[in-house]
Design a protein around this motif. Structure first.
Motif, short mmCIF file in Angstrom:
data_model
loop_
_atom_site.label_atom_id
_atom_site.label_comp_id
_atom_site.label_asym_id
_atom_site.label_seq_id
_atom_site.Cartn_x
_atom_site.Cartn_y
_atom_site.Cartn_z
N LYS A 129 0.83 -1.21 0.00
CA LYS A 129 0.00 0.00 0.00
C LYS A 129 0.87 1.26 0.00
O LYS A 129 0.56 2.25 -0.67
CB LYS A 129 -0.93 -0.01 1.22
N GLN A 130 1.96 1.23 0.76
CA GLN A 130 2.85 2.39 0.81
C GLN A 130 3.48 2.68 -0.54
O GLN A 130 3.56 3.83 -0.97
CB GLN A 130 3.94 2.13 1.85
N THR A 131 3.95 1.65 -1.23
CA THR A 131 4.57 1.87 -2.55
C THR A 131 3.56 2.40 -3.55
O THR A 131 3.88 3.25 -4.38
CB THR A 131 5.21 0.58 -3.09
N CYS A 132 2.32 1.91 -3.46
CA CYS A 132 1.28 2.42 -4.36
C CYS A 132 0.96 3.88 -4.06
O CYS A 132 0.83 4.70 -4.97
CB CYS A 132 0.02 1.57 -4.23
N ASP A 133 0.83 4.21 -2.78
CA ASP A 133 0.48 5.58 -2.39
C ASP A 133 1.57 6.57 -2.76
O ASP A 133 1.28 7.70 -3.15
CB ASP A 133 0.20 5.64 -0.88
N CYS A 134 2.83 6.18 -2.63
CA CYS A 134 3.93 7.10 -2.93
C CYS A 134 4.13 7.31 -4.42
O CYS A 134 4.65 8.35 -4.84
CB CYS A 134 5.22 6.59 -2.29
N ALA A 135 3.73 6.34 -5.24
CA ALA A 135 3.70 6.48 -6.70
C ALA A 135 5.04 6.84 -7.33
O ALA A 135 5.10 7.50 -8.35
CB ALA A 135 2.65 7.53 -7.10
#
Length: 280
Positions: A117-123
């Protein structure tokens, strides 16, 4: 906040080899293993225990990451992953394990979901996972201890060369805290996106996508378009989530299905092209 010491050990005596990272007064270990060195890790017994891992690579100028977990990390990474069936190949593995083997299944599943989720949110990176990892329920005291590991891994990751947990910076207009919005319009697709400080662009959810390609569509564009559809980031000719592209031309080419100069086609709200405004 109190200072902390990160210890980096170059296991092969060179920066291009294997790295071990640790933080004072923390039992966790983080390893950076180049793909070419992975089969030489029999001397690291911790890698044969449960852990969370990240596979980093670069494809057509786009940085990507895959987030995974395994009961035996080394054995799992040596096995093929679904995203590799399309020709993608990762370059480095970053692995979190504990010497005492305390990362049982529920804990590594919780961390896998959290980091995904963190990697997706940071984009900052394309996330190669085909599905969202399941989040395992854990007791509150376990969750709190896992957050210590999370914060330490976030500290270590940039020292290994990966800013995967740092949100992509957005450029602003006249000092305002608003992203620079651009739009693109073609006969078969229309899109809107915002610029990041590094001149990458994030195409916004709801933008349309041409389902046909011209003969001028380069192979790297065809490959990226196929990936967008496979990962269900584009469904029925529409972006169903925000998607980052490292260049304006790659974004425009993927959207329109043809080789184009994105700097000419992406327009500011006043109708001026990116190329014209930034050449003044």
């Amino acid at each position: 906040m109190l200072g902390r010491t990160i210890k980096l050990y170059l296991m092969d005596g060179t920066a291009s080899g294997r790295w071990q990272a640790s933080i004072s007064q923390w039992s966790g270990l983080v390893y950076k293993i180049p793909r070419a060195c992975l089969k030489e890790t029999e001397d690291i017994p911790e890698l044969n225990t449960p852990g969370v891992y990240f596979l980093f690579g670069n494809e057509c100028g786009q940085k990507f990451v895959y987030v995974g977990e395994a009961d035996n990390v080394q054995k799992r990474i040596l096995q093929p992953h679904l995203f590799e069936k399309n020709g993608s190949q990762w370059d480095d593995a970053v692995i979190y394990v504990t010497p005492d083997g305390s990362l049982e299944k529920g804990r590594v599943k919780y961390l896998e979901h959290y980091f995904y989720k963190q990697t997706c949110d940071c984009a900052r990176y394309i996330v190669k996972n085909g599905n969202t990892p399941t989040q395992s329920p854990v007791r509150r005291e376990v969750r709190d201890s896992l957050m210590t590991a999370v914060e330490n891994i976030k500290l270590i990751m940039p020292t290994l060369g990966y800013k995967v947990f740092e949100p992509a910076a957005k450029t602003s207009v006249s000092g305002e805290n608003q992203p620079v919005l651009l739009h693109l319009s073609g006969r078969k697709a229309k899109a809107e996106g915002y610029l990041n400080a590094d001149k990458s662009i994030v195409v916004r959810k709801g933008s349309s996508f041409s389902l046909t390609e011209t003969k001028s569509c380069e192979n790297y564009l065809r490959k990226r378009r196929t990936e967008l559809i496979r990962l269900k980031q584009v469904v029925n000719g529409k972006f169903v989530e925000d998607v980052k592209f490292n260049s304006l031309s790659t974004a425009a080419g993927c959207i329109l299905g043809r080789d184009v100069n994105g700097k000419e086609l992406w327009l500011y709200p006043d109708g001026t092209s990116f190329k014209k405004k930034n050449s003044q």
